[in-house]
Design a protein around this motif. Structure first.
Motif, PDB file in Angstrom:
ATOM      1  N   ASN A   7      31.268  50.204  43.689  1.00  0.00           N
ATOM      2  CA  ASN A   7      31.736  48.961  44.324  1.00  0.00           C
ATOM      3  C   ASN A   7      31.463  48.879  45.826  1.00  0.00           C
ATOM      4  O   ASN A   7      32.004  48.000  46.489  1.00  0.00           O
ATOM      5  CB  ASN A   7      33.238  48.741  44.078  1.00  0.00           C
ATOM      6  CG  ASN A   7      33.453  47.939  42.826  1.00  0.00           C
ATOM      7  OD1 ASN A   7      32.486  47.514  42.188  1.00  0.00           O
ATOM      8  ND2 ASN A   7      34.702  47.701  42.466  1.00  0.00           N
ATOM      9  N   THR A  48      29.222  43.095  39.431  1.00  0.00           N
ATOM     10  CA  THR A  48      30.567  42.664  39.014  1.00  0.00           C
ATOM     11  C   THR A  48      31.572  43.392  39.883  1.00  0.00           C
ATOM     12  O   THR A  48      31.236  44.351  40.586  1.00  0.00           O
ATOM     13  CB  THR A  48      30.901  42.989  37.539  1.00  0.00           C
ATOM     14  OG1 THR A  48      31.227  44.379  37.449  1.00  0.00           O
ATOM     15  CG2 THR A  48      29.748  42.671  36.605  1.00  0.00           C
ATOM     16  N   GLN A  49      32.834  42.954  39.787  1.00  0.00           N
ATOM     17  CA  GLN A  49      33.848  43.618  40.614  1.00  0.00           C
ATOM     18  C   GLN A  49      34.339  44.900  39.974  1.00  0.00           C
ATOM     19  O   GLN A  49      35.195  45.575  40.537  1.00  0.00           O
ATOM     20  CB  GLN A  49      35.008  42.660  40.879  1.00  0.00           C
ATOM     21  CG  GLN A  49      35.596  42.064  39.633  1.00  0.00           C
ATOM     22  CD  GLN A  49      36.487  40.873  39.972  1.00  0.00           C
ATOM     23  OE1 GLN A  49      36.596  40.485  41.134  1.00  0.00           O
ATOM     24  NE2 GLN A  49      37.129  40.293  38.968  1.00  0.00           N
ATOM     25  N   ARG A  50      33.838  45.236  38.782  1.00  0.00           N
ATOM     26  CA  ARG A  50      34.276  46.467  38.130  1.00  0.00           C
ATOM     27  C   ARG A  50      33.506  47.671  38.667  1.00  0.00           C
ATOM     28  O   ARG A  50      32.269  47.677  38.655  1.00  0.00           O
ATOM     29  CB  ARG A  50      34.063  46.343  36.625  1.00  0.00           C
ATOM     30  CG  ARG A  50      35.019  47.240  35.869  1.00  0.00           C
ATOM     31  CD  ARG A  50      35.065  46.889  34.435  1.00  0.00           C
ATOM     32  NE  ARG A  50      34.147  47.791  33.724  1.00  0.00           N
ATOM     33  CZ  ARG A  50      33.732  47.555  32.484  1.00  0.00           C
ATOM     34  NH1 ARG A  50      34.083  46.463  31.859  1.00  0.00           N
ATOM     35  NH2 ARG A  50      32.961  48.418  31.898  1.00  0.00           N
ATOM     36  N   ALA A  51      34.228  48.673  39.114  1.00  0.00           N
ATOM     37  CA  ALA A  51      33.578  49.894  39.605  1.00  0.00           C
ATOM     38  C   ALA A  51      32.870  50.578  38.448  1.00  0.00           C
ATOM     39  O   ALA A  51      33.444  50.711  37.367  1.00  0.00           O
ATOM     40  CB  ALA A  51      34.628  50.825  40.207  1.00  0.00           C
ATOM     41  N   THR A  74      29.634  49.566  37.417  1.00  0.00           N
ATOM     42  CA  THR A  74      28.791  48.571  36.732  1.00  0.00           C
ATOM     43  C   THR A  74      27.381  49.111  36.484  1.00  0.00           C
ATOM     44  O   THR A  74      26.870  49.038  35.375  1.00  0.00           O
ATOM     45  CB  THR A  74      28.697  47.281  37.577  1.00  0.00           C
ATOM     46  OG1 THR A  74      30.011  46.798  37.817  1.00  0.00           O
ATOM     47  CG2 THR A  74      27.870  46.226  36.871  1.00  0.00           C
TER      48      THR A  74
HETATM   49  K   LIG Z   1      30.460  46.996  40.726  1.00  0.00           K
END
Ligand SMILES: [K+]
Ligand SMILES: Nc1nc2c(ncn2[C@@H]2O[C@H](COP(=O)(O)OP(=O)(O)OP(=O)(O)O)[C@@H](O)[C@H]2O)c(=O)[nH]1
Ligand SMILES: [Mg+2]
Length: 431
Positions: A230, A249-252, A254
Protein backbone atom coordinates in the motif's frame (compact mmCIF):
# COMPACT_ATOMS: atom_id res chain seq x y z
CA UNK A 1 38.56 -9.69 -55.71
CA UNK A 2 37.32 -11.61 -58.75
CA UNK A 3 35.29 -10.21 -61.61
CA UNK A 4 31.48 -10.05 -61.28
CA UNK A 5 30.79 -12.32 -64.24
CA UNK A 6 33.36 -15.03 -63.69
CA UNK A 7 32.88 -15.39 -59.93
CA UNK A 8 31.40 -18.62 -58.64
CA UNK A 9 28.82 -17.38 -56.23
CA UNK A 10 28.07 -19.05 -52.90
CA UNK A 11 25.49 -21.44 -51.46
CA UNK A 12 22.18 -22.86 -52.68
CA UNK A 13 19.58 -20.27 -53.60
CA UNK A 14 17.49 -19.04 -50.66
CA UNK A 15 14.59 -16.61 -50.54
CA UNK A 16 12.57 -14.72 -47.94
CA UNK A 17 10.29 -11.73 -47.64
CA UNK A 18 12.61 -9.18 -46.06
CA UNK A 19 9.91 -6.70 -45.12
CA UNK A 20 7.54 -7.08 -42.14
CA UNK A 21 4.49 -9.30 -42.07
CA UNK A 22 1.00 -7.83 -41.94
CA UNK A 23 -0.79 -5.34 -44.20
CA UNK A 24 1.58 -3.26 -46.28
CA UNK A 25 1.81 -1.80 -49.78
CA UNK A 26 5.07 -3.43 -50.78
CA UNK A 27 6.89 -6.62 -49.85
CA UNK A 28 10.54 -7.05 -50.71
CA UNK A 29 11.38 -10.63 -51.71
CA UNK A 30 15.08 -11.20 -51.26
CA UNK A 31 16.79 -14.01 -53.18
CA UNK A 32 20.44 -15.01 -52.89
CA UNK A 33 22.73 -17.85 -53.91
CA UNK A 34 24.66 -19.50 -56.65
CA UNK A 35 22.86 -19.41 -59.98
CA UNK A 36 20.00 -17.20 -58.84
CA UNK A 37 20.54 -15.12 -61.99
CA UNK A 38 19.04 -18.02 -63.96
CA UNK A 39 15.93 -17.90 -61.77
CA UNK A 40 15.64 -14.14 -62.24
CA UNK A 41 15.95 -14.57 -66.01
CA UNK A 42 13.18 -17.19 -65.92
CA UNK A 43 10.86 -14.84 -64.01
CA UNK A 44 11.64 -11.61 -65.92
CA UNK A 45 12.44 -12.99 -69.35
CA UNK A 46 15.83 -11.25 -69.18
CA UNK A 47 18.58 -10.27 -66.77
CA UNK A 48 18.15 -6.57 -65.95
CA UNK A 49 21.11 -4.21 -65.80
CA UNK A 50 23.02 -4.75 -62.55
CA UNK A 51 22.21 -2.49 -59.59
CA UNK A 52 19.55 -0.54 -61.53
CA UNK A 53 15.89 -0.59 -60.52
CA UNK A 54 13.62 -1.65 -63.38
CA UNK A 55 9.90 -2.28 -63.50
CA UNK A 56 9.08 -5.72 -64.94
CA UNK A 57 6.22 -8.19 -65.14
CA UNK A 58 7.02 -11.32 -63.13
CA UNK A 59 5.92 -14.33 -65.16
CA UNK A 60 5.79 -18.00 -64.32
CA UNK A 61 4.14 -20.80 -66.35
CA UNK A 62 2.65 -18.26 -68.77
CA UNK A 63 0.98 -16.35 -65.99
CA UNK A 64 1.81 -12.86 -64.77
CA UNK A 65 2.18 -13.08 -60.99
CA UNK A 66 2.78 -9.37 -60.39
CA UNK A 67 4.51 -6.32 -61.79
CA UNK A 68 7.48 -5.50 -59.65
CA UNK A 69 10.51 -3.31 -59.23
CA UNK A 70 13.43 -5.65 -59.87
CA UNK A 71 17.00 -5.26 -58.65
CA UNK A 72 19.73 -7.57 -59.95
CA UNK A 73 22.67 -7.54 -57.52
CA UNK A 74 25.50 -9.74 -58.74
CA UNK A 75 28.11 -10.74 -56.13
CA UNK A 76 30.42 -9.91 -54.58
CA UNK A 77 28.96 -6.39 -54.30
CA UNK A 78 25.73 -7.53 -52.66
CA UNK A 79 24.64 -7.78 -49.03
CA UNK A 80 25.35 -11.52 -48.83
CA UNK A 81 28.37 -11.29 -51.12
CA UNK A 82 26.64 -13.76 -53.47
CA UNK A 83 24.63 -13.19 -56.63
CA UNK A 84 21.28 -11.90 -55.40
CA UNK A 85 18.17 -10.11 -56.51
CA UNK A 86 15.23 -8.32 -54.99
CA UNK A 87 11.62 -8.20 -56.14
CA UNK A 88 9.63 -5.29 -54.73
CA UNK A 89 6.19 -6.88 -55.00
CA UNK A 90 2.70 -5.72 -54.16
CA UNK A 91 2.31 -7.12 -50.65
CA UNK A 92 -0.83 -9.21 -51.20
CA UNK A 93 -0.61 -12.70 -49.69
CA UNK A 94 -1.61 -14.38 -52.98
CA UNK A 95 1.25 -12.63 -54.80
CA UNK A 96 3.81 -13.58 -52.16
CA UNK A 97 2.55 -17.14 -52.15
CA UNK A 98 2.61 -17.37 -55.96
CA UNK A 99 6.14 -15.96 -56.21
CA UNK A 100 7.35 -18.20 -53.37
CA UNK A 101 5.94 -21.23 -55.15
CA UNK A 102 7.60 -20.23 -58.41
CA UNK A 103 10.93 -19.69 -56.67
CA UNK A 104 10.67 -23.10 -55.01
CA UNK A 105 9.86 -24.82 -58.29
CA UNK A 106 12.81 -23.04 -59.87
CA UNK A 107 15.11 -24.61 -57.26
CA UNK A 108 15.26 -22.10 -54.39
CA UNK A 109 14.34 -22.81 -50.79
CA UNK A 110 13.04 -20.58 -47.95
CA UNK A 111 15.82 -18.91 -45.96
CA UNK A 112 16.46 -19.66 -42.31
CA UNK A 113 16.60 -16.84 -39.75
CA UNK A 114 19.67 -14.67 -40.35
CA UNK A 115 20.83 -16.75 -43.31
CA UNK A 116 21.52 -13.78 -45.61
CA UNK A 117 23.71 -12.15 -42.95
CA UNK A 118 25.35 -15.50 -42.18
CA UNK A 119 26.40 -15.74 -45.80
CA UNK A 120 27.69 -12.15 -45.64
CA UNK A 121 29.92 -13.27 -42.76
CA UNK A 122 31.06 -16.36 -44.65
CA UNK A 123 31.85 -14.21 -47.68
CA UNK A 124 33.90 -11.89 -45.46
CA UNK A 125 31.64 -8.87 -46.03
CA UNK A 126 30.86 -8.53 -42.32
CA UNK A 127 32.57 -9.85 -39.24
CA UNK A 128 30.61 -11.45 -36.39
CA UNK A 129 30.45 -8.27 -34.34
CA UNK A 130 28.96 -6.39 -37.28
CA UNK A 131 26.48 -9.21 -37.91
CA UNK A 132 25.33 -9.00 -34.30
CA UNK A 133 24.92 -5.26 -34.76
CA UNK A 134 22.62 -5.92 -37.74
CA UNK A 135 20.36 -7.98 -35.44
CA UNK A 136 20.47 -5.17 -32.88
CA UNK A 137 19.57 -2.58 -35.53
CA UNK A 138 16.49 -4.56 -36.56
CA UNK A 139 15.45 -4.77 -32.91
CA UNK A 140 16.38 -1.23 -31.84
CA UNK A 141 13.52 0.46 -29.99
CA UNK A 142 15.27 3.51 -28.56
CA UNK A 143 17.48 6.15 -30.15
CA UNK A 144 20.39 5.09 -27.93
CA UNK A 145 20.04 1.49 -29.13
CA UNK A 146 19.98 2.64 -32.74
CA UNK A 147 23.08 4.79 -32.36
CA UNK A 148 24.98 2.03 -30.59
CA UNK A 149 24.03 -0.61 -33.15
CA UNK A 150 24.94 1.67 -36.08
CA UNK A 151 28.33 2.37 -34.61
CA UNK A 152 28.96 -1.34 -34.06
CA UNK A 153 27.71 -2.18 -37.56
CA UNK A 154 30.15 0.41 -38.83
CA UNK A 155 32.94 -1.65 -37.23
CA UNK A 156 33.81 0.47 -34.17
CA UNK A 157 33.92 -2.55 -31.86
CA UNK A 158 35.65 -4.71 -34.46
CA UNK A 159 38.40 -2.10 -34.80
CA UNK A 160 38.96 -2.01 -31.04
CA UNK A 161 39.23 -5.81 -30.76
CA UNK A 162 41.38 -6.04 -33.87
CA UNK A 163 43.71 -3.39 -32.52
CA UNK A 164 44.11 -5.41 -29.33
CA UNK A 165 44.69 -8.59 -31.33
CA UNK A 166 47.33 -6.78 -33.40
CA UNK A 167 49.13 -5.52 -30.30
CA UNK A 168 49.04 -9.05 -28.89
CA UNK A 169 50.48 -10.39 -32.12
CA UNK A 170 53.42 -7.97 -31.90
CA UNK A 171 53.90 -8.82 -28.23
CA UNK A 172 53.97 -12.50 -29.07
CA UNK A 173 56.48 -12.01 -31.89
CA UNK A 174 58.83 -10.08 -29.60
CA UNK A 175 58.31 -12.62 -26.84
CA UNK A 176 59.34 -15.40 -29.21
CA UNK A 177 62.39 -13.47 -30.37
CA UNK A 178 63.43 -13.30 -26.71
CA UNK A 179 63.26 -17.08 -26.31
CA UNK A 180 66.25 -17.36 -28.61
CA UNK A 181 68.44 -15.34 -26.25
CA UNK A 182 70.53 -17.36 -23.81
CA UNK A 183 69.54 -16.48 -20.21
CA UNK A 184 72.54 -14.42 -19.25
CA UNK A 185 72.29 -12.12 -22.26
CA UNK A 186 68.55 -11.36 -21.82
CA UNK A 187 68.16 -7.65 -22.37
CA UNK A 188 66.31 -6.42 -19.26
CA UNK A 189 65.00 -3.27 -20.89
CA UNK A 190 63.30 -5.29 -23.63
CA UNK A 191 61.72 -7.61 -21.07
CA UNK A 192 60.44 -4.64 -19.09
CA UNK A 193 58.94 -3.03 -22.20
CA UNK A 194 57.12 -6.25 -23.08
CA UNK A 195 55.76 -6.55 -19.56
CA UNK A 196 54.59 -2.92 -19.65
CA UNK A 197 52.70 -3.49 -22.90
CA UNK A 198 51.15 -6.72 -21.56
CA UNK A 199 50.02 -4.90 -18.40
CA UNK A 200 48.66 -1.99 -20.46
CA UNK A 201 46.55 -4.34 -22.59
CA UNK A 202 45.23 -6.10 -19.51
CA UNK A 203 44.30 -2.76 -17.93
CA UNK A 204 42.49 -1.56 -21.07
CA UNK A 205 40.49 -4.77 -21.16
CA UNK A 206 39.61 -4.42 -17.48
CA UNK A 207 38.31 -0.89 -18.14
CA UNK A 208 36.27 -2.12 -21.08
CA UNK A 209 34.80 -4.90 -18.90
CA UNK A 210 33.90 -2.48 -16.13
CA UNK A 211 31.89 -0.35 -18.56
CA UNK A 212 28.19 -1.29 -18.36
CA UNK A 213 26.88 1.21 -20.93
CA UNK A 214 26.62 -1.01 -23.96
CA UNK A 215 24.73 -3.81 -22.29
CA UNK A 216 22.47 -1.33 -20.49
CA UNK A 217 21.55 0.35 -23.77
CA UNK A 218 20.96 -2.99 -25.50
CA UNK A 219 18.78 -4.67 -22.91
CA UNK A 220 17.35 -1.51 -21.34
CA UNK A 221 17.85 -0.21 -17.81
CA UNK A 222 15.77 -2.00 -15.19
CA UNK A 223 14.12 0.25 -12.62
CA UNK A 224 12.33 -1.66 -9.84
CA UNK A 225 9.71 -0.07 -7.59
CA UNK A 226 9.72 -1.81 -4.21
CA UNK A 227 8.43 -1.14 -0.71
CA UNK A 228 5.79 -1.97 1.87
CA UNK A 229 2.23 -2.95 0.87
CA UNK A 230 0.00 0.00 0.00
CA UNK A 231 2.94 2.40 -0.35
CA UNK A 232 1.45 3.20 -3.77
CA UNK A 233 3.95 1.28 -5.94
CA UNK A 234 1.40 0.23 -8.55
CA UNK A 235 -0.04 3.75 -8.58
CA UNK A 236 3.46 5.11 -9.25
CA UNK A 237 4.07 2.59 -12.05
CA UNK A 238 0.81 3.63 -13.71
CA UNK A 239 1.60 7.33 -13.31
CA UNK A 240 5.06 6.97 -14.89
CA UNK A 241 3.88 4.64 -17.65
CA UNK A 242 0.90 6.84 -18.44
CA UNK A 243 -1.66 4.03 -18.41
CA UNK A 244 -3.27 1.54 -16.02
CA UNK A 245 -0.76 -1.27 -16.32
CA UNK A 246 -1.15 -2.57 -12.76
CA UNK A 247 -4.17 -3.12 -10.50
CA UNK A 248 -4.50 -0.56 -7.71
CA UNK A 249 -6.76 -1.20 -4.70
CA UNK A 250 -6.75 -0.09 -1.10
CA UNK A 251 -6.13 -3.67 0.04
CA UNK A 252 -2.56 -4.31 1.16
CA UNK A 253 -1.07 -7.18 -0.84
CA UNK A 254 -2.79 -6.42 -4.17
CA UNK A 255 0.22 -6.96 -6.42
CA UNK A 256 1.69 -10.46 -6.54
CA UNK A 257 3.29 -11.00 -9.95
CA UNK A 258 5.93 -8.47 -10.91
CA UNK A 259 4.57 -6.19 -13.63
CA UNK A 260 6.98 -4.85 -16.23
CA UNK A 261 6.37 -1.86 -18.48
CA UNK A 262 8.72 -0.58 -21.18
CA UNK A 263 9.41 3.11 -20.87
CA UNK A 264 11.61 5.40 -22.98
CA UNK A 265 13.20 8.26 -21.05
CA UNK A 266 15.37 10.67 -23.07
CA UNK A 267 15.94 8.14 -25.84
CA UNK A 268 16.97 5.39 -23.43
CA UNK A 269 14.95 2.24 -22.98
CA UNK A 270 13.91 1.48 -19.42
CA UNK A 271 11.95 -1.42 -17.94
CA UNK A 272 9.88 -0.30 -15.02
CA UNK A 273 8.95 -3.18 -12.71
CA UNK A 274 6.25 -3.00 -10.06
CA UNK A 275 6.54 -5.62 -7.33
CA UNK A 276 4.58 -7.17 -4.47
CA UNK A 277 4.60 -5.20 -1.18
CA UNK A 278 7.28 -6.48 1.20
CA UNK A 279 6.05 -7.84 4.54
CA UNK A 280 5.83 -10.99 6.66
CA UNK A 281 2.93 -13.07 5.42
CA UNK A 282 1.26 -16.46 5.90
CA UNK A 283 -0.33 -16.30 2.46
CA UNK A 284 1.50 -18.71 0.17
CA UNK A 285 0.80 -16.75 -3.03
CA UNK A 286 1.77 -13.43 -1.53
CA UNK A 287 4.96 -14.99 -0.12
CA UNK A 288 5.93 -16.15 -3.61
CA UNK A 289 5.24 -12.62 -4.89
CA UNK A 290 7.56 -11.21 -2.23
CA UNK A 291 10.26 -13.73 -3.13
CA UNK A 292 10.01 -12.55 -6.73
CA UNK A 293 10.05 -8.92 -5.64
CA UNK A 294 13.37 -9.48 -3.84
CA UNK A 295 14.75 -11.26 -6.90
CA UNK A 296 13.96 -8.21 -9.05
CA UNK A 297 15.40 -5.83 -6.47
CA UNK A 298 18.69 -7.75 -6.55
CA UNK A 299 18.79 -7.77 -10.38
CA UNK A 300 17.81 -4.11 -10.75
CA UNK A 301 20.00 -1.36 -12.16
CA UNK A 302 18.04 1.18 -10.11
CA UNK A 303 15.64 0.67 -7.19
CA UNK A 304 12.95 3.14 -6.17
CA UNK A 305 12.12 2.34 -2.55
CA UNK A 306 8.66 3.79 -1.96
CA UNK A 307 6.99 4.32 1.40
CA UNK A 308 3.90 6.12 2.63
CA UNK A 309 4.04 6.29 6.41
CA UNK A 310 7.01 5.23 8.53
CA UNK A 311 10.41 5.78 6.94
CA UNK A 312 11.86 2.30 6.33
CA UNK A 313 15.44 1.07 6.61
CA UNK A 314 16.90 1.25 3.08
CA UNK A 315 16.51 -1.96 1.04
CA UNK A 316 19.87 -1.38 -0.63
CA UNK A 317 22.52 1.30 0.05
CA UNK A 318 21.93 3.04 -3.30
CA UNK A 319 18.16 2.69 -3.52
CA UNK A 320 16.30 5.94 -4.20
CA UNK A 321 14.04 6.49 -1.18
CA UNK A 322 10.79 8.22 -2.14
CA UNK A 323 7.94 9.17 0.15
CA UNK A 324 4.50 8.90 -1.49
CA UNK A 325 1.09 10.42 -0.64
CA UNK A 326 2.34 13.96 0.03
CA UNK A 327 -1.23 15.08 -0.66
CA UNK A 328 -2.10 13.54 2.73
CA UNK A 329 0.99 14.53 4.72
CA UNK A 330 4.21 16.34 3.74
CA UNK A 331 7.43 14.39 3.28
CA UNK A 332 10.41 15.02 5.59
CA UNK A 333 12.77 17.64 4.18
CA UNK A 334 15.60 15.26 3.32
CA UNK A 335 13.41 12.84 1.31
CA UNK A 336 11.92 13.26 -2.15
CA UNK A 337 8.15 13.53 -1.77
CA UNK A 338 5.63 12.64 -4.46
CA UNK A 339 1.96 11.96 -4.85
CA UNK A 340 1.21 9.21 -7.33
CA UNK A 341 -2.42 10.29 -7.47
CA UNK A 342 -1.97 14.06 -7.96
CA UNK A 343 1.31 13.78 -9.86
CA UNK A 344 3.13 16.17 -7.53
CA UNK A 345 6.90 15.59 -7.46
CA UNK A 346 6.92 13.20 -10.41
CA UNK A 347 8.97 15.61 -12.53
CA UNK A 348 11.60 15.74 -9.79
CA UNK A 349 11.59 11.93 -9.61
CA UNK A 350 12.09 11.74 -13.40
CA UNK A 351 15.00 14.19 -13.13
CA UNK A 352 16.53 12.10 -10.35
CA UNK A 353 16.20 8.96 -12.50
CA UNK A 354 17.83 10.80 -15.43
CA UNK A 355 20.73 11.76 -13.21
CA UNK A 356 21.20 8.19 -11.96
CA UNK A 357 21.02 6.91 -15.54
CA UNK A 358 23.66 9.40 -16.62
CA UNK A 359 25.95 8.06 -13.89
CA UNK A 360 25.27 4.46 -14.95
CA UNK A 361 26.00 5.39 -18.55
CA UNK A 362 29.22 7.29 -17.95
CA UNK A 363 32.27 5.79 -19.58
CA UNK A 364 34.67 6.41 -22.42
CA UNK A 365 35.57 4.60 -25.60
CA UNK A 366 33.57 1.96 -27.46
CA UNK A 367 31.05 0.19 -25.22
CA UNK A 368 30.85 -3.57 -24.84
CA UNK A 369 27.38 -4.74 -25.91
CA UNK A 370 26.87 -8.44 -25.30
CA UNK A 371 27.51 -11.22 -22.81
CA UNK A 372 29.36 -13.10 -25.57
CA UNK A 373 31.84 -10.23 -25.86
CA UNK A 374 32.18 -9.94 -22.11
CA UNK A 375 33.05 -13.65 -21.88
CA UNK A 376 35.62 -13.35 -24.68
CA UNK A 377 37.36 -10.29 -23.25
CA UNK A 378 37.31 -11.83 -19.80
CA UNK A 379 39.03 -14.91 -21.20
CA UNK A 380 41.63 -12.81 -23.02
CA UNK A 381 42.33 -10.75 -19.90
CA UNK A 382 42.70 -13.93 -17.82
CA UNK A 383 45.31 -15.31 -20.19
CA UNK A 384 47.15 -11.99 -20.08
CA UNK A 385 47.20 -12.22 -16.28
CA UNK A 386 48.48 -15.83 -16.46
CA UNK A 387 51.16 -14.72 -18.91
CA UNK A 388 52.64 -12.39 -16.30
CA UNK A 389 52.74 -15.20 -13.73
CA UNK A 390 54.33 -17.74 -16.07
CA UNK A 391 57.95 -18.46 -15.24
CA UNK A 392 59.09 -19.68 -18.62
CA UNK A 393 59.04 -17.60 -21.74
CA UNK A 394 57.47 -20.52 -23.62
CA UNK A 395 54.52 -20.63 -21.23
CA UNK A 396 54.15 -16.88 -21.40
CA UNK A 397 54.00 -17.13 -25.18
CA UNK A 398 51.33 -19.83 -24.96
CA UNK A 399 49.13 -17.63 -22.73
CA UNK A 400 49.50 -14.71 -25.15
CA UNK A 401 48.49 -17.02 -27.98
CA UNK A 402 45.39 -18.12 -26.03
CA UNK A 403 44.48 -14.49 -25.34
CA UNK A 404 44.74 -13.76 -29.06
CA UNK A 405 42.51 -16.72 -29.85
CA UNK A 406 39.86 -15.45 -27.44
CA UNK A 407 39.87 -12.08 -29.24
CA UNK A 408 39.81 -13.74 -32.65
CA UNK A 409 36.72 -15.69 -31.69
CA UNK A 410 34.88 -12.44 -31.01
CA UNK A 411 35.23 -11.12 -34.52
CA UNK A 412 35.04 -14.56 -36.11
CA UNK A 413 38.63 -14.71 -37.31
CA UNK A 414 39.03 -17.91 -35.30
CA UNK A 415 36.48 -20.78 -35.12
CA UNK A 416 33.97 -18.91 -37.25
CA UNK A 417 31.95 -21.99 -38.22
CA UNK A 418 31.34 -23.11 -34.64
CA UNK A 419 30.12 -19.62 -33.71
CA UNK A 420 27.67 -19.09 -36.52
CA UNK A 421 24.84 -21.06 -34.90
CA UNK A 422 25.24 -19.16 -31.63
CA UNK A 423 25.17 -15.78 -33.31
CA UNK A 424 22.47 -16.44 -35.89
CA UNK A 425 20.05 -18.33 -33.62
CA UNK A 426 18.58 -14.95 -32.64
CA UNK A 427 18.00 -13.47 -36.10
CA UNK A 428 14.73 -12.85 -37.91
CA UNK A 429 14.00 -14.36 -41.29
CA UNK A 430 14.90 -12.18 -44.26
CA UNK A 431 18.05 -10.72 -42.65
K1 LIG B 1 -2.68 -2.08 -2.63
N1 LIG C 1 -4.02 9.89 -1.19
C1 LIG C 1 -3.21 9.13 -1.92
N2 LIG C 1 -3.48 7.84 -2.11
C2 LIG C 1 -2.64 7.10 -2.85
C3 LIG C 1 -1.50 7.66 -3.45
N3 LIG C 1 -0.87 6.68 -4.14
C4 LIG C 1 -1.59 5.56 -3.96
N4 LIG C 1 -2.67 5.81 -3.20
C5 LIG C 1 -3.69 4.85 -2.75
O1 LIG C 1 -3.08 3.89 -1.91
C6 LIG C 1 -3.68 2.63 -2.08
C7 LIG C 1 -2.64 1.59 -2.46
O2 LIG C 1 -2.09 1.90 -3.72
P1 LIG C 1 -1.35 0.84 -4.60
O3 LIG C 1 -0.81 1.55 -5.75
O4 LIG C 1 -2.22 -0.32 -4.83
O5 LIG C 1 -0.21 0.43 -3.59
P2 LIG C 1 0.86 -0.74 -3.75
O6 LIG C 1 2.10 -0.28 -3.07
O7 LIG C 1 0.97 -1.16 -5.15
O8 LIG C 1 0.16 -1.87 -2.90
P3 LIG C 1 0.45 -3.47 -2.94
O9 LIG C 1 0.45 -3.91 -4.35
O10 LIG C 1 -0.71 -4.01 -2.19
O11 LIG C 1 1.73 -3.70 -2.24
C8 LIG C 1 -4.74 2.80 -3.17
O12 LIG C 1 -5.98 3.00 -2.55
C9 LIG C 1 -4.28 4.06 -3.89
O13 LIG C 1 -5.36 4.77 -4.48
C10 LIG C 1 -1.25 9.05 -3.25
O14 LIG C 1 -0.28 9.63 -3.73
N5 LIG C 1 -2.13 9.73 -2.48
MG1 LIG D 1 0.70 -2.95 -6.06
Amino acid sequence: MTDDRTRNAGGPVIFAVATGMGRAAIAVMRVSGEGCGTILRALCGMLPEARRASFRPIRYRNEILDEAVVLWLPGPRSYSGEDSFELHLHAGPAIIEGVSLALTELGARPAEPGEFTRRAVQAGRLDLLQAEAVADLVEAESAAQRRQALSQADGALSRLYQEWAERLRRLLAQQEALIDFPDETLPDAVEAALEAERAALQAEMALHLADQRGELVRRGITVVIAGAPNAGKSSLLNALAGYDAAIVTQRAGTTRDAIAVDWILDGIKLRLIDTAGLRETEDEIEAEGIRRAMFHVKQADLVVHLYADERPAPLLPDAIIVRNKTDLAPAPEDVLGISATTGAGLDTLRDLLRERIRTLMSGAGVPLTRARHRAGIQEAAQHLALASEAEWAELRGEELRLAMRALGRLTGQVDVESLLDVVFGQFCIGK
